[in-house]
Design an enzyme around this catalytic site. Structure first.
Site, PDB file in Angstrom:
ATOM      1  N   LYS A  39      35.649  27.746  41.066  1.00 39.48           N
ATOM      2  CA  LYS A  39      34.975  28.919  41.643  1.00 39.48           C
ATOM      3  C   LYS A  39      34.770  29.980  40.560  1.00 39.48           C
ATOM      4  O   LYS A  39      35.335  29.870  39.465  1.00 39.48           O
ATOM      5  CB  LYS A  39      35.816  29.471  42.808  1.00 39.48           C
ATOM      6  CG  LYS A  39      37.135  30.056  42.375  1.00 39.48           C
ATOM      7  CD  LYS A  39      38.052  30.357  43.567  1.00 39.48           C
ATOM      8  CE  LYS A  39      39.322  31.009  43.080  1.00 39.48           C
ATOM      9  NZ  LYS A  39      40.417  30.917  44.051  1.00 39.48           N
ATOM     10  N   TYR A 255      33.310  59.001  23.326  1.00 42.75           N
ATOM     11  CA  TYR A 255      33.262  59.907  24.471  1.00 42.75           C
ATOM     12  C   TYR A 255      34.622  60.537  24.745  1.00 42.75           C
ATOM     13  O   TYR A 255      35.649  59.855  24.694  1.00 42.75           O
ATOM     14  CB  TYR A 255      32.860  59.150  25.737  1.00 42.75           C
ATOM     15  CG  TYR A 255      31.419  58.710  25.777  1.00 42.75           C
ATOM     16  CD1 TYR A 255      30.372  59.633  25.790  1.00 42.75           C
ATOM     17  CD2 TYR A 255      31.106  57.358  25.828  1.00 42.75           C
ATOM     18  CE1 TYR A 255      29.052  59.214  25.850  1.00 42.75           C
ATOM     19  CE2 TYR A 255      29.789  56.924  25.893  1.00 42.75           C
ATOM     20  CZ  TYR A 255      28.767  57.859  25.900  1.00 42.75           C
ATOM     21  OH  TYR A 255      27.465  57.433  25.960  1.00 42.75           O
TER      22      TYR A 255
HETATM   23  C1  LIG Z   1      41.597  30.157  43.478  1.00 42.43           C
HETATM   24  C2  LIG Z   1      42.288  29.217  44.355  1.00 42.43           C
HETATM   25  C3  LIG Z   1      43.134  28.234  43.833  1.00 42.43           C
HETATM   26  C4  LIG Z   1      43.511  28.151  42.371  1.00 42.43           C
HETATM   27  O1  LIG Z   1      44.451  29.131  42.049  1.00 42.43           O
HETATM   28  P1  LIG Z   1      45.067  29.216  40.569  1.00 42.43           P
HETATM   29  O2  LIG Z   1      46.140  30.217  40.672  1.00 42.43           O
HETATM   30  O3  LIG Z   1      43.948  29.654  39.674  1.00 42.43           O
HETATM   31  O4  LIG Z   1      45.549  27.866  40.218  1.00 42.43           O
HETATM   32  C5  LIG Z   1      43.650  27.297  44.725  1.00 42.43           C
HETATM   33  N1  LIG Z   1      43.384  27.357  46.049  1.00 42.43           N
HETATM   34  C6  LIG Z   1      42.584  28.305  46.586  1.00 42.43           C
HETATM   35  C7  LIG Z   1      42.351  28.323  48.043  1.00 42.43           C
HETATM   36  C8  LIG Z   1      42.030  29.282  45.757  1.00 42.43           C
HETATM   37  O5  LIG Z   1      41.284  30.224  46.297  1.00 42.43           O
END
Ligand SMILES: *Cc1c(COP(=O)(O)O)cnc(C)c1O
Length: 363
Positions: A39, A255
């Site tokens: 993702k 800034y």
């Molecule tokens: C993002 C996510 C993961 C992975 O988590 P990590 O800590 O990056 O390994 C696993 N399961 C779900 C449902 C997630 O949203």
């Protein structure tokens, strides 16, 4: 002339990390499946290339948050199973052969009706609440899962939950036990889907492994346990010095005049700013690497530019390479370093920095 801001993505490191994950879970259970989480554009590493590489390595599933991400992968020719974590899509499940995660029974009813109309069977996973407080069935859980399992044209392939503090063993065991209770409840009715709850940190709780795991961060070479050995970061972010100026003592920089030179100084101007995901929080706190040495960020990070103090690196020249994230010579800047300097987590550093840089893949 165009600005040089590059993210080198080392796919050999990705494969190495994937094998590392495999060795952990297969040791516990040869049949354990891996759902690689890609993702947020594979945590800023580029979902298509990352997924292609993992598919070649025979990953069991890819996991994305939203429908558009899955479409991008399918359109790029990726044909392995894709778990759709946070979406209510219906038609696209059929069109692109996706595996939805159901967190609401009404969504299950709609999927069932649509699948029946198309005369197909949808494989689905159901998400249940065990302590994350985000998504998932949360009332009469076993009853609801049974209902979904019995809906026409749905095949209950998996049941999942999510750890909220995987580093906290006791709390995680409570979550794991809730999932186990559900497993037992379904077993009495001979409903035996695969179960999964472990994210990256959960890989190190053997009771969390169940039948599948869902690693994200660790694929990209980072762990919430920062001292973990055996994984390699995939991303290096670099740019080039845009300008170098020799400024006298008492010159204000950037800034807000938050930095005033305390000596005659050599100041480098670097073409990366908060619009590139280099957090403004790094003002007067961050470091970059030039010529194998660490140079501190001085003054406020601007939208497109950041100044660093090169007084201790007199040999630096305009056009020299600047490492934002990664290593050079003896020095190293990790996503956790940047996270500490800016009060956030490595996840946010990777997704922020990885999204704007031009990516170059190393095979
Ligand atoms: C993002 C996510 C993961 C992975 O988590 P990590 O800590 O990056 O390994 C696993 N399961 C779900 C449902 C997630 O949203």
């Amino acid at each position: 002339m165009s600005r040089f801001l590059q993210a080198d993505i080392d796919l050999r490191a990705l494969i190495h990390n994937f094998q590392f994950i495999k060795s952990i879970v297969k040791e516990a259970n040869q049949k354990n499946k891996i759902v690689a989480i890609v993702k947020a554009d594979a945590y800023g590493h580029g979902a298509v290339e990352i997924s292609r590489t993992l598919q070649k390595e025979k990953v069991d599933y890819l996991g994305v948050a939203f429908y558009e991400e899955a479409v991008l992968l399918r359109d790029a020719g990726i044909n392995c199973p894709i778990l759709l974590l946070f979406d209510r899509e219906i038609e696209g499940i059929f069109k692109y052969n996706l595996t939805p995660v159901i967190f609401d029974i009404k969504h299950a009813e709609k999927l069932s009706r649509y699948a029946k109309k198309k005369n197909v069977v949808f494989s689905v996973h159901v998400k249940v609440e065990t302590g994350m407080g985000r998504l998932g069935l949360y009332k009469n859980i076993c009853e609801q899962v049974i209902k979904i399992a019995n809906m026409p044209n749905l095949k209950l392939e998996g049941v999942m939950s999510h750890l909220s503090v995987a580093e906290d063993r006791d709390w995680s065991l409570q979550q794991i036990n809730k999932l186990k209770e559900l497993k037992n409840c379904l077993k009495t009715l001979r409903i035996n889907p695969i179960f999964h709850i472990a994210n990256s940190a959960g890989l190190f709780l053997d009771k969390a492994l169940f039948d599948a795991v869902r690693p994200g961060l660790i694929l990209y070479g980072y762990a919430t346990n920062r001292s973990l050995q055996g994984i390699t970061p995939c991303m290096t972010v670099k740019t080039k010095i845009l300008d170098i100026r020799r400024l006298p003592k008492n010159t204000p920089i950037s800034y807000g005049k938050t930095f005033i030179t305390k000596r005659d100084s050599l100041i480098g101007v670097i073409p990366i700013g908060y619009a590139d995901g280099y957090f403004r929080r790094l003002s007067n706190r961050g470091f970059m690497i030039v010529k194998g040495k660490k140079a501190p960020v001085v003054g406020t990070v601007c939208m497109d530019l950041t100044m660093i103090d090169l007084t201790e690196i007199q040999e630096a020249k305009i056009g020299d390479e600047v490492i934002i994230l990664g290593s050079s010579g003896e020095e190293k800047i990790t996503a956790w370093d940047i996270a500490d300097w800016s009060d956030t987590i490595a996840y946010e550093v990777l997704t922020s920095l990885g999204s704007k840089a031009k990516r170059k893949y190393i095979y």
